[in-house]
Design a protein around this motif. Structure first.
Motif, PDB file in Angstrom:
ATOM      1  N   THR A 243     -13.822 106.119  16.572  1.00 16.10           N
ATOM      2  CA  THR A 243     -15.036 106.332  15.791  1.00 16.10           C
ATOM      3  C   THR A 243     -14.727 106.330  14.308  1.00 16.10           C
ATOM      4  O   THR A 243     -13.628 106.703  13.886  1.00 16.10           O
ATOM      5  CB  THR A 243     -15.705 107.672  16.172  1.00 16.10           C
ATOM      6  OG1 THR A 243     -16.850 107.873  15.349  1.00 16.10           O
ATOM      7  CG2 THR A 243     -14.748 108.848  15.975  1.00 16.10           C
ATOM      8  N   ASN A 244     -15.711 105.880  13.530  1.00 19.71           N
ATOM      9  CA  ASN A 244     -15.589 105.987  12.077  1.00 19.71           C
ATOM     10  C   ASN A 244     -15.937 107.384  11.591  1.00 19.71           C
ATOM     11  O   ASN A 244     -15.858 107.679  10.403  1.00 19.71           O
ATOM     12  CB  ASN A 244     -16.508 104.967  11.388  1.00 19.71           C
ATOM     13  CG  ASN A 244     -15.954 103.556  11.494  1.00 19.71           C
ATOM     14  OD1 ASN A 244     -14.870 103.271  11.018  1.00 19.71           O
ATOM     15  ND2 ASN A 244     -16.702 102.676  12.137  1.00 19.71           N
ATOM     16  N   GLY A 245     -16.367 108.231  12.516  1.00 21.36           N
ATOM     17  CA  GLY A 245     -16.662 109.620  12.157  1.00 21.36           C
ATOM     18  C   GLY A 245     -17.811 109.777  11.185  1.00 21.36           C
ATOM     19  O   GLY A 245     -17.857 110.738  10.421  1.00 21.36           O
ATOM     20  N   GLY A 246     -18.752 108.807  11.210  1.00 19.21           N
ATOM     21  CA  GLY A 246     -19.893 108.876  10.303  1.00 19.21           C
ATOM     22  C   GLY A 246     -19.699 108.136   8.995  1.00 19.21           C
ATOM     23  O   GLY A 246     -20.602 108.120   8.156  1.00 19.21           O
ATOM     24  N   ILE A 273     -10.166 111.492  21.031  1.00 11.95           N
ATOM     25  CA  ILE A 273     -10.882 110.790  19.971  1.00 11.95           C
ATOM     26  C   ILE A 273      -9.873 110.268  18.960  1.00 11.95           C
ATOM     27  O   ILE A 273      -8.896 110.960  18.641  1.00 11.95           O
ATOM     28  CB  ILE A 273     -11.874 111.739  19.265  1.00 11.95           C
ATOM     29  CG1 ILE A 273     -12.960 112.220  20.242  1.00 11.95           C
ATOM     30  CG2 ILE A 273     -12.508 111.083  18.038  1.00 11.95           C
ATOM     31  CD1 ILE A 273     -13.815 113.343  19.688  1.00 11.95           C
ATOM     32  N   VAL A 274     -10.116 109.067  18.459  1.00  8.25           N
ATOM     33  CA  VAL A 274      -9.370 108.543  17.315  1.00  8.25           C
ATOM     34  C   VAL A 274     -10.390 108.311  16.209  1.00  8.25           C
ATOM     35  O   VAL A 274     -11.284 107.483  16.343  1.00  8.25           O
ATOM     36  CB  VAL A 274      -8.650 107.222  17.633  1.00  8.25           C
ATOM     37  CG1 VAL A 274      -7.785 106.803  16.441  1.00  8.25           C
ATOM     38  CG2 VAL A 274      -7.799 107.344  18.885  1.00  8.25           C
ATOM     39  N   SER A 275     -10.284 109.060  15.113  1.00  8.95           N
ATOM     40  CA  SER A 275     -11.291 109.002  14.051  1.00  8.95           C
ATOM     41  C   SER A 275     -10.705 108.525  12.740  1.00  8.95           C
ATOM     42  O   SER A 275      -9.539 108.805  12.418  1.00  8.95           O
ATOM     43  CB  SER A 275     -11.915 110.392  13.840  1.00  8.95           C
ATOM     44  OG  SER A 275     -12.791 110.396  12.726  1.00  8.95           O
ATOM     45  N   GLU A 276     -11.525 107.812  11.978  1.00 11.44           N
ATOM     46  CA  GLU A 276     -11.199 107.558  10.567  1.00 11.44           C
ATOM     47  C   GLU A 276     -10.971 108.922   9.919  1.00 11.44           C
ATOM     48  O   GLU A 276     -11.775 109.839  10.060  1.00 11.44           O
ATOM     49  CB  GLU A 276     -12.355 106.808   9.912  1.00 11.44           C
ATOM     50  CG  GLU A 276     -12.442 106.893   8.405  1.00 11.44           C
ATOM     51  CD  GLU A 276     -11.266 106.288   7.661  1.00 11.44           C
ATOM     52  OE1 GLU A 276     -10.537 107.071   7.015  1.00 11.44           O
ATOM     53  OE2 GLU A 276     -11.099 105.057   7.694  1.00 11.44           O
ATOM     54  N   ILE A 277      -9.858 109.076   9.227  1.00 13.59           N
ATOM     55  CA  ILE A 277      -9.480 110.385   8.713  1.00 13.59           C
ATOM     56  C   ILE A 277     -10.482 110.913   7.691  1.00 13.59           C
ATOM     57  O   ILE A 277     -10.692 112.131   7.576  1.00 13.59           O
ATOM     58  CB  ILE A 277      -8.049 110.364   8.117  1.00 13.59           C
ATOM     59  CG1 ILE A 277      -7.641 111.770   7.684  1.00 13.59           C
ATOM     60  CG2 ILE A 277      -7.923 109.354   7.000  1.00 13.59           C
ATOM     61  CD1 ILE A 277      -7.769 112.832   8.756  1.00 13.59           C
ATOM     62  N   SER A 299      -5.963 110.154  14.290  1.00 10.88           N
ATOM     63  CA  SER A 299      -6.715 109.607  13.156  1.00 10.88           C
ATOM     64  C   SER A 299      -6.111 108.292  12.698  1.00 10.88           C
ATOM     65  O   SER A 299      -4.963 107.960  12.993  1.00 10.88           O
ATOM     66  CB  SER A 299      -6.710 110.605  11.994  1.00 10.88           C
ATOM     67  OG  SER A 299      -5.428 110.652  11.385  1.00 10.88           O
ATOM     68  N   TYR A 300      -6.944 107.532  11.985  1.00 14.28           N
ATOM     69  CA  TYR A 300      -6.493 106.293  11.351  1.00 14.28           C
ATOM     70  C   TYR A 300      -7.127 106.216   9.966  1.00 14.28           C
ATOM     71  O   TYR A 300      -8.022 106.988   9.630  1.00 14.28           O
ATOM     72  CB  TYR A 300      -6.888 105.069  12.191  1.00 14.28           C
ATOM     73  CG  TYR A 300      -8.376 104.757  12.151  1.00 14.28           C
ATOM     74  CD1 TYR A 300      -8.893 103.855  11.235  1.00 14.28           C
ATOM     75  CD2 TYR A 300      -9.261 105.373  13.036  1.00 14.28           C
ATOM     76  CE1 TYR A 300     -10.259 103.578  11.180  1.00 14.28           C
ATOM     77  CE2 TYR A 300     -10.623 105.098  12.999  1.00 14.28           C
ATOM     78  CZ  TYR A 300     -11.115 104.206  12.074  1.00 14.28           C
ATOM     79  OH  TYR A 300     -12.462 103.944  12.025  1.00 14.28           O
ATOM     80  N   GLY A 301      -6.669 105.289   9.137  1.00 10.88           N
ATOM     81  CA  GLY A 301      -7.257 105.120   7.815  1.00 10.88           C
ATOM     82  C   GLY A 301      -6.208 105.057   6.722  1.00 10.88           C
ATOM     83  O   GLY A 301      -5.053 105.450   6.915  1.00 10.88           O
TER      84      GLY A 301
END
Length: 381
Positions: A243-246, A273-277, A299-301
Motif C-alpha cells: 500500500t501507498n499508505g494514503g 503489510i508493506v507500506s510506503e514509509i 516499508s519501502y520508499g
C-alpha cells in the motif's frame, strides 16, 4: 481485459504442493527460521530487503549508484547477495505463453527506424520478451531497451548490464539462501476478471513449488484481489499487502490507507503489510494498531535509503525495510542495530544529527513519543 468484479469466496483452496515440499520458511540467513502460525507471522529480526535486487534504476539520477547494475536481473540479485541481506524484492508478470518473467514496468519500450514503440509485457511471448536488451548468446544483438518515466523516454543505460530473466532462472541461478520477496505485478488501471487472476497466480505458484526448495519466500502485491486469491490458493508462504499508505488515492478504497490495508489483511488471513514509509511516518499511531492485529509490517520508499530513518523504524517496531542502497543500509543496520558493547557511544552526536560509527542511539519513551509526534510535521503532506 473484461471489467468484472472479483469475488474470492467460491475459489477453492488448491493443493499444488508435492508431499515432500519444504515449507521454505528458513535458511542459513535466518538460523531460527521464521514463525508462521495462529499468533501471526513473525520475522526473527529486523530484515533488510534489496529493492529489485541491488536497487532500482533511476536513469535520470545524478547518483551513479542508481544506474550501477540493471535492476531485476540475475547480476543484480547476486550482487545484492554479497551483502548481509535477508531477501531481495522483484516483480513478476506472466507472458502471453504463460511464463513468469521478472520485470517491473507494465510496458517495455524499444526503438526502430527512429520510432519509439511500447508493448505490454503480458502480451509478449517469452521469446519476444527476452529479445530486448543484452542477449545471453554471444554474438546475438537484442532490441534497444528504452524506459518511459513520467512521459519521458530514455535509453536504459547502466554501468553493468545483464539480460532480462525468468522467475525460474532466478530460483536456479541466485544464491539459494537468499529469500525472495515476489511482488505479483498487475496494472493499476485494469479491473481483472477473477479467472484471469487465478490462472496467472497458479502459473507463478507452479514455478515456486517446483524450484523454491528451502528458499524463504514472501508474496506481496498492490492488487487487493490478487492478495486475497494467493492466500486462498496456498498456505505455505506468507502474503503481504502493498500500500501507498494514503500517499496516492485510487478508485479502489482498499488501497487508500493503512487502516484499509489492515482491514484487508485481518479479514482475509494475510500475514502483513508493506507500506510506503511516508504513509507510516505521517500516521505513526497505526504501527501499534497493526502490531496489535498480529500483522508484520515492512516499508519501502526513498526515505529507506537514509540510515537514520531506518533506525527510527526499528525503534517504532517496524519489522524491516526495502532499500535501494543495499551496501550502505546493510552496513548501517549492522552497526546501529546490534547489542551495544561496553564503552561504545550510545547517543546522537551533538549538533550533527548523524549517527556515527559504532554508535547506537537510545531514546527514552518520552523522547520517542516526542519524535513520533514530530515526524508527521517533517514529512510534506
Amino acid at each position: 481485459m473484461a471489467l468484472k468484479a472479483v469475488h474470492v469466496t467460491d475459489v477453492p483452496s488448491l493443493d499444488l504442493v508435492p508431499e515432500n515440499a519444504s515449507l521454505a520458511l528458513c535458511s542459513s540467513r535466518f538460523p531460527n527460521g521464521v514463525e508462521m502460525g495462529r499468533s501471526g507471522f513473525k520475522m526473527p529480526k529486523f530484515v533488510v530487503i534489496g529493492h529489485r535486487g541491488n536497487g532500482m534504476n533511476v536513469l535520470q539520477s545524478s547518483d551513479r549508484r542508481m544506474r550501477a547494475i540493471k535492476e531485476n536481473t540475475i547480476m543484480s540479485f547476486n550482487a545484492a547477495a554479497t551483502f548481509p541481506l535477508d531477501y531481495i524484492e522483484f516483480d513478476v508478470q506472466v507472458t502471453r505463453d504463460e511464463c513468469p518473467v521478472i520485470f517491473h514496468d507494465d510496458y517495455i519500450y524499444s526503438e526502430e527506424n527512429g520510432a519509439v514503440f511500447g508493448k505490454r509485457i503480458t502480451e509478449l511471448s517469452l521469446s519476444e520478451f527476452l529479445s530486448y536488451g543484452p542477449q545471453r548468446e554471444l554474438g546475438n544483438e537484442g532490441k534497444v531497451l528504452l524506459r518511459k518515466k513520467d512521459g519521458k523516454v530514455m535509453p536504459w543505460n547502466v554501468e553493468q548490464d545483464d539480460p532480462l530473466c525468468t522467475l525460474q532462472e532466478a530460483f536456479v541461478k541466485v544464491e539459494p539462501t537468499l529469500g525472495f520477496n515476489i511482488e505479483l505485478k498487475f496494472d493499476d488501471h485494469i479491473v481483472y476478471e477473477q479467472d484471469y487472476l487465478v490462472h496467472v497466480l497458479q502459473t507463478i505458484l507452479k514455478v515456486v513449488f517446483d524450484y523454491a526448495k528451502d528458499r524463504p519466500i514472501i508474496f506481496s502485491t498492490f492488487q487487493p484481489d490478487a492478495a486475497m486469491l494467493i492466500r486462498k490458493l496456498q498456505s505455505n508462504y506468507p502474503v503481504f499487502f502493498l500500500t501507498n499508505g494514503g500517499c496516492e488515492i485510487y478508485e479502489d478504497v482498499r488501497r487508500n490507507s493503512l487502516e484499509e490495508a489492515m482491514k484487508l489483511c485481518v479479514e482475509n488471513g494475510l500475514e502483513g503489510i508493506v507500506s510506503e514509509i511516508k504513509g507510516i511516518f505521517r500516521n505513526p499511531g497505526t504501527v501499534t494498531k497493526i502490531k496489535e492485529s498480529k500483522l508484520c509490517l515492512l516499508s519501502y520508499g526513498k526515505l529507506n535509503n537514509v540510515p537514520e530513518a531506518v533506525y527510527m523504524q526499528h525503534l517504532m517496531g517496524i519489522d524491516g525495510v526495502i532499500v535501494d542502497m543495499v551496501k550502505e543500509i546493510t552496513e548501517a543496520v549492522a552497526d546501529m542495530i546490534k547489542p551495544a558493547k561496553s564503552g561504545e557511544g550510545e547517543s546522537l552526536t551533538e549538533g550533527s544529527g548523524k549517527v556515527q560509527g559504532n554508535s547506537k542511539p537510545q531514546f527514552s519513551q518520552q523522547e520517542l513519543s516526542f519524535l513520533l509526534k514530530l515526524i508527521p510535521q517533517l514529512i510534506q503532506i
